[in-house]
Enzyme design. Structure first.
Site, mmCIF file in Angstrom:
data_model
loop_
_atom_site.group_PDB
_atom_site.id
_atom_site.type_symbol
_atom_site.label_atom_id
_atom_site.label_comp_id
_atom_site.label_asym_id
_atom_site.label_seq_id
_atom_site.Cartn_x
_atom_site.Cartn_y
_atom_site.Cartn_z
ATOM 1 N N LYS A 1 -14.331 -12.417 -0.622
ATOM 2 C CA LYS A 1 -12.933 -12.414 0.257
ATOM 3 C C LYS A 1 -12.848 -11.555 1.243
ATOM 4 C CE LYS A 1 -11.583 -8.928 -3.205
ATOM 5 N NZ LYS A 1 -10.605 -8.639 -4.339
ATOM 6 N N TYR B 1 -5.249 14.333 22.789
ATOM 7 C CA TYR B 1 -3.829 14.427 22.291
ATOM 8 C C TYR B 1 -3.447 15.666 21.532
ATOM 9 C CZ TYR B 1 -2.749 9.713 24.238
ATOM 10 O OH TYR B 1 -2.510 8.249 25.161
ATOM 11 N N ARG C 1 -1.823 -6.599 -13.385
ATOM 12 C CA ARG C 1 -2.044 -7.115 -11.953
ATOM 13 C C ARG C 1 -1.994 -8.500 -11.762
ATOM 14 N NH1 ARG C 1 -6.549 -5.466 -7.478
ATOM 15 N NH2 ARG C 1 -7.625 -6.730 -8.861
ATOM 16 N N MET D 1 -6.289 5.451 20.424
ATOM 17 C CA MET D 1 -6.394 3.796 20.194
ATOM 18 C C MET D 1 -7.549 2.925 20.670
ATOM 19 S SD MET D 1 -4.142 0.735 21.831
ATOM 20 C CE MET D 1 -2.372 1.314 20.711
#
Length: 345
Positions: free
Chosen positions: A33, A242, A128, A290
């Site tokens: 998956k 940063y 679940r 990023m």
């Protein structure tokens, strides 16, 4: 090259499956998956099929359709999420086996796809997925008469071998399924390692195939190298990145690498993780941004062209521990900007 380079070692993947298959002592499926845990479901599934896997598990029918396109006819594809509204044509067309989780799903399956293969998922305490014992008791005779392919449940605490939940779920699963003539399954990777009493007729390894814990013997499957854009000298007292979150305590050389949180390298690794240049550790300095990382390469000989984040020295669980998460999350968040190479395809 301006992007990181991700290598998926398919031979290691197949070796991990074989090792878990040997430990299982019964049929061994493969969980693929989430795009093969971020490794590329087509290549992963074809390699595992060549290694001997004949049953594959996905989360939802849409994943099953994609997997069928990759595998072709033959292998059995089972869907943990069961038969959702609107899934009938996908299930029929791709020959999927939904693991039915509720009375509603049983009714939907029997009305929309009479005679089509299905399995049953039971809740043994995780709360679940799966039918609870009372619901199962009400429909077991009817459902079993339709000859499901598999009856399964899932362990909540298998990665903690001494957790009492494991024995409790095993006891409950036996209570509600002993005596049936349908194949049963309880163990994923952690359950395999708990021992034969958890194995039943089929095991379903997932994370262990991809080099993750709790399978300590696993070979690493994912290797990630990140290119250096530039290297600069930083004086004692200067800051990096940063927020001025790291200050140099000596003159250092800082390499700027082309990767960041947009590529799945979480900000939680800021000022914490180490990259590698061969045998030389290179600490990350400052925040993950990023698209960029800033790494201390002062101790490297020469100027490295790339540094390794994942590989033989450091697997997904090392990063996961530093980030306060699990290896599953590290793998499934691998970015799409990386160039990819399949070793052993």
């Amino acid at each position: 090259m301006g992007t990181g380079h991700l290598t998926i070692d398919l031979d290691a993947l197949a070796d991990n499956w074989r090792a878990l298959d040997r430990k299982s002592g019964c049929a061994t499926a493969a969980v693929v998956k989430a795009d093969g845990y971020g490794c590329g479901v087509g290549a992963v599934a074809r390699k595992l099929a060549a290694a001997g896997a004949r049953q594959f598990f996905v989360a939802v029918a849409e994943e099953g359709v994609r997997l069928r396109e990759a595998l072709g006819e033959g292998p059995e594809i089972l869907v943990f999420g069961g038969h959702m509204s609107g899934d009938a044509e996908m299930i029929r067309g791709a020959g999927l086996v939904p693991m039915l989780n509720s009375l509603d799903q049983i009714l939907r399956q029997f009305e929309a796809l009479p005679g089509h293969p299905f399995g049953i998922q039971l809740d043994s305490g995780m709360n679940r997925l799966g039918m609870e014992a009372a619901d199962w008791g009400a429909v077991a005779e009817v459902a079993l008469a339709q000859k499901p392919r598999l009856v399964m449940s899932h362990l909540a605490c298998a990665d903690a071998p001494d957790h009492p939940m494991n024995a409790a779920q095993l006891k409950e699963f036996r209570r509600i399924t002993d005596g049936i003539s349908v194949p049963r399954s309880l163990a994923a990777t952690g359950g395999i390692l708990l021992g034969p009493e958890y194995h039943f007729d089929l095991t379903r390894p997932g994370i262990g195939l991809y080099g993750g814990m709790p399978f300590e013997e696993a070979r690493p499957v994912v290797h990630l190298d990140l290119p250096v854009i530039q290297i600069r000298d930083v004086a004692k007292g200067e800051t990096v990145g940063y927020g001025n979150s790291w200050t140099a305590e000596r003159p250092v050389r800082i390499a700027t690498l082309a990767a960041g949180y947009a590529d799945g390298i979480t900000r939680h690794l800021s000022n914490r993780v180490t990259l590698w240049h061969g045998d030389t550790p290179c600490p990350l300095r400052g925040r993950v941004s990023m698209d960029l990382l800033t790494v201390d390469v002062t101790d490297c000989e020469g100027e490295p062209e790339s540094l390794t984040l994942l590989g033989e020295r450091q697997g997904v669980d090392v990063l996961a521990d530093l980030a306060g998460t699990i290896g599953y999350e590290i793998l499934t968040q691998l970015g799409h900007r990386y160039s990819r190479r399949l070793a052993g395809a």
